[in-house]
Design an enzyme around this catalytic site. Structure first.
Site, PDB file in Angstrom:
ATOM      1  N   TYR A   1     -49.927 -38.356  55.454  1.00 22.89           N
ATOM      2  CA  TYR A   1     -48.864 -39.320  55.772  1.00 22.89           C
ATOM      3  C   TYR A   1     -48.273 -39.842  54.472  1.00 22.89           C
ATOM      4  O   TYR A   1     -48.945 -39.912  53.438  1.00 22.89           O
ATOM      5  CB  TYR A   1     -49.435 -40.461  56.620  1.00 22.89           C
ATOM      6  CG  TYR A   1     -48.437 -41.509  57.038  1.00 22.89           C
ATOM      7  CD1 TYR A   1     -47.243 -41.155  57.654  1.00 22.89           C
ATOM      8  CD2 TYR A   1     -48.688 -42.859  56.810  1.00 22.89           C
ATOM      9  CE1 TYR A   1     -46.307 -42.119  58.032  1.00 22.89           C
ATOM     10  CE2 TYR A   1     -47.775 -43.825  57.189  1.00 22.89           C
ATOM     11  CZ  TYR A   1     -46.586 -43.441  57.785  1.00 22.89           C
ATOM     12  OH  TYR A   1     -45.675 -44.399  58.158  1.00 22.89           O
TER      13      TYR A   1
ATOM     14  N   TYR B   1     -50.389 -50.544  56.569  1.00 24.29           N
ATOM     15  CA  TYR B   1     -51.228 -49.338  56.667  1.00 24.29           C
ATOM     16  C   TYR B   1     -52.344 -49.504  55.646  1.00 24.29           C
ATOM     17  O   TYR B   1     -52.301 -48.959  54.553  1.00 24.29           O
ATOM     18  CB  TYR B   1     -50.384 -48.101  56.375  1.00 24.29           C
ATOM     19  CG  TYR B   1     -51.047 -46.780  56.717  1.00 24.29           C
ATOM     20  CD1 TYR B   1     -51.165 -46.361  58.038  1.00 24.29           C
ATOM     21  CD2 TYR B   1     -51.525 -45.944  55.713  1.00 24.29           C
ATOM     22  CE1 TYR B   1     -51.749 -45.145  58.343  1.00 24.29           C
ATOM     23  CE2 TYR B   1     -52.108 -44.728  56.007  1.00 24.29           C
ATOM     24  CZ  TYR B   1     -52.219 -44.330  57.328  1.00 24.29           C
ATOM     25  OH  TYR B   1     -52.806 -43.120  57.641  1.00 24.29           O
TER      26      TYR B   1
ATOM     27  N   ALA C   1     -54.073 -42.668  69.004  1.00 25.79           N
ATOM     28  CA  ALA C   1     -54.771 -42.988  67.759  1.00 25.79           C
ATOM     29  C   ALA C   1     -53.894 -43.825  66.845  1.00 25.79           C
ATOM     30  O   ALA C   1     -54.364 -44.780  66.205  1.00 25.79           O
ATOM     31  CB  ALA C   1     -55.186 -41.694  67.054  1.00 25.79           C
TER      32      ALA C   1
END
Length: 381
Positions: A260, A270, A312
């Site tokens: 990512y 994140y 997820a």
């Protein structure tokens, strides 16, 4: 010499029909036919089931196993199929990290199956029972549908927890956990050995695993335990899989992992060490490409996929906002489909990508190229 020969090459192929006696689980067997089928995934990527890709091309007529390659005139049959098909028939793929039918791992499995590969999957042990039950009861039938109308088959589902290399690494609280009861041989070493005993070898290894127990915490608030857990589950697990599966991957095989853009750009929210884990995964991709390439001519690549609203991903807590941001700011203003990531994976593990290794391929509608947010309020002032 025939007049006006075009520069483009077209491939005509005829193959004898064969019947399959191999048992699949669940047991649905589809026989091959002589009919040429060319279909598309829900993305624009084309997969042909008609004939295998040939890496060498010649303008002179040539015969090789019933395949004839020749330069064709524009006046030739317009109904003949042209292009470079992805043909993975005779290949076997193990996709680690499939626990439902709406993530990138599932989409990759479908794309590989559509190209003819035999599919094995590894499912996190606590999710194994519900996954197998849902599959068996037909809850995934709609999403199992392949471009040719058949249903994707999974030859075998293996319980897997890629955080543990061997049974000796498993702490007592996990061994006694009721979510692990009833399952065995689920460490990385044991799964590799089980696949060797069941099938002998594989050609394709897909790592679709990630977990950060403190992903919602800023990095400054992340504990050592949480940080190391993120790296263990999300990056070292790939090293472990390749290390233990390397002996059973056929020479010339290929691997794929999923990363990512947080590995190289700041994505507030994140956290928990997940950005570090993705950066490590991409660095490891390059090193492993060298090491596995020199050992067995195995290619190692990663796909940096854009945001997807999978189950997820919802653990991050703001995945819908990430999807909206991508839509507003990416060069291609459209929804990113899981099938598009699957199609990219099918290409990368195919002979079409035989010279590509150690690469991170972006499948994100081009969002990674942007240096300015088009929807920034400051631009409207």
């Amino acid at each position: 010499m025939a007049a006006s020969i075009t520069a483009s090459l077209q491939i005509l192929a005829t193959r004898r029909s064969t019947s399959s006696s191999r048992m699949m689980l669940p047991s649905t067997v589809i026989s091959n036919t002589k009919v040429t089928i060319q279909t598309k995934l829900s993305s624009s990527f084309s997969i042909s089931f008609a004939k295998p890709f040939r890496q060498s091309f010649s303008s002179a007529p040539r015969r090789d196993n019933n395949v004839v390659t020749r330069a064709m005139s524009e006046k030739n049959d317009k109904n003949s199929v042209s292009g470079l098909p992805i043909d993975l028939r005779g290949k076997r793929a193990f996709i680690a990290g499939v626990a439902d039918d709406n993530g990138y791992g599932w989409a990759i499995a479908k794309a590989l199956a559509a190209a003819g590969a035999e599919i094995l999957v590894g499912t996190w042990v606590p999710a194994l029972n519900i996954f197998e039950t849902s599959f068996r009861r037909g809850k995934f039938d709609d999403s199992r549908r392949l471009p040719n109308g058949s249903l994707m088959e999974i030859a075998k589902v293996y319980p897997l927890d890629a955080v543990f290399d061997s049974l000796e690494d498993v702490p007592d609280d996990i061994k006694s956990n009721k979510r692990y009861s009833g399952s065995s041989n689920w460490t990385v070493t044991e799964v590799a050995e089980s696949i060797k005993n069941d099938f002998g070898s594989i050609d394709i290894l897909v790592h679709s695993l990630a977990n950060g127990p403190e992903v919602t915490k800023p990095l400054l608030e992340t504990s050592r335990k949480g940080y190391l857990a993120a790296l263990s589950a999300s990056s070292y697990s790939f090293i472990s899989l390749l290390q233990h599966f390397l002996p059973i991957i056929n020479p010339g095989g290929a691997t794929i992992s999923l990363t990512y853009i947080a590995s190289e750009r700041i994505i507030p929210g994140y956290g928990g060490g997940m950005s570090s884990a993705k950066a490590a995964l991409e660095s490891d991709t390059r090193v492993l490409a060298f090491e596995a390439g020199r050992k067995k001519q195995i290619r190692v690549n990663a796909i940096s996929a854009g945001p997807l609203g999978s189950r997820a991903a919802k653990a991050i807590g703001f995945i819908e906002k990430m999807i909206e941001y991508s839509y507003a700011n990416a060069p291609l203003q459209k929804e990113l489909l899981a099938d598009e990531v699957g199609a990219a994976a099918a290409f990368l593990v195919s002979p079409l990508a035989s010279a590509i290794t150690g690469s991170v391929v972006y499948v994100d509608n081009g969002l990674n190229t942007m240096g300015l947010a088009c929807d920034s309020p400051s631009l409207s002032v």
